[in-house]
Design a protein around this motif. Structure first.
Motif, PDB file in Angstrom:
ATOM      1  N   ASP A   8       0.723  -1.197   0.036  1.00 44.35           N
ATOM      2  CA  ASP A   8       0.415  -0.228  -0.515  1.00 44.35           C
ATOM      3  C   ASP A   8       1.007   1.340  -0.130  1.00 44.35           C
ATOM      4  OD1 ASP A   8      -2.673  -1.689  -0.001  1.00 44.35           O
ATOM      5  OD2 ASP A   8      -2.229  -0.807   2.440  1.00 44.35           O
ATOM      6  N   ALA A  12       1.057   4.219  -3.261  1.00 47.22           N
ATOM      7  CA  ALA A  12       1.477   5.321  -2.767  1.00 47.22           C
ATOM      8  C   ALA A  12       2.428   6.471  -3.086  1.00 47.22           C
ATOM      9  CB  ALA A  12       0.667   5.601  -1.149  1.00 47.22           C
ATOM     10  N   ARG A  16       2.279   8.903  -6.107  1.00 40.76           N
ATOM     11  CA  ARG A  16       2.125  10.246  -5.829  1.00 40.76           C
ATOM     12  C   ARG A  16       3.109  11.122  -6.889  1.00 40.76           C
ATOM     13  NH1 ARG A  16       3.394  11.097   0.336  1.00 40.76           N
ATOM     14  NH2 ARG A  16       3.736  13.865  -0.291  1.00 40.76           N
TER      15      ARG A  16
END
Length: 158
Positions: A8, A12, A16
């Motif tokens: 995760d 993420a 970004r």
């Protein structure tokens, strides 16, 4: 459970980095810089040796700051990138395409910031990696040779 959490976090950070690319591509370099600065802070950079997505973040960050003509910040990030890649490359090895690409990125920054001799050194170090991994005829290797010629000419003129 720990594996899921790491996945995760990695996802993420990848998202970004892509957001930085979108900002950079749309010309919003201020938003790209804010995003990359926050991402690098979250990864623990520069103290953290290696975290998921750090290499991609450093590549993008150096490019964001190069485009902003903040060569000191760009150089700092690309130096961190080269350092991390060199940690994973045997000194006698010439087969790390990522190190080759990072050295070319640093050479571009050096050439734009009036350090053509440094650019020459970086491209000369990068070419064996690119040639081995991609082949001498590959577009990236050819572009690196063009950059080398440009840097050598800049050294000669100065």
């Amino acid at each position: 459970v720990a594996t899921d959490e790491r996945a995760d976090v990695h996802l993420a950070r990848t998202i970004r980095v892509h957001r930085v690319k979108v900002h950079r591509g749309s010309g919003d370099l201020d938003a790209a810089a804010r995003e990359i600065d926050a991402l690098l802070l979250d990864t623990g950079y520069p103290e953290a040796r290696e975290t998921p997505g750090m290499i991609s973040a450093l590549i993008e960050g150096a490019e964001v700051y190069r485009q902003r003509r903040d060569y000191a910040a760009a150089r700092s990030l690309v130096d961190g990138l080269v350092e991390r890649l060199q940690e994973h490359t045997r000194p006698d090895s010439k087969d790390n395409v990522y190190l080759g690409r990072a050295l070319v990125q640093r050479a571009e920054i050096r050439l734009e910031s009036a350090d053509p001799a440094g650019a020459v050194a970086d491209v000369e170090t990068a070419l064996p990696h690119l040639d081995y991994a991609l082949g001498e005829e590959h577009r990236e290797a050819e572009q690196a040779r063009g950059l080398l010629a440009e840097a050598r000419e800049a050294v000669r003129v100065n």
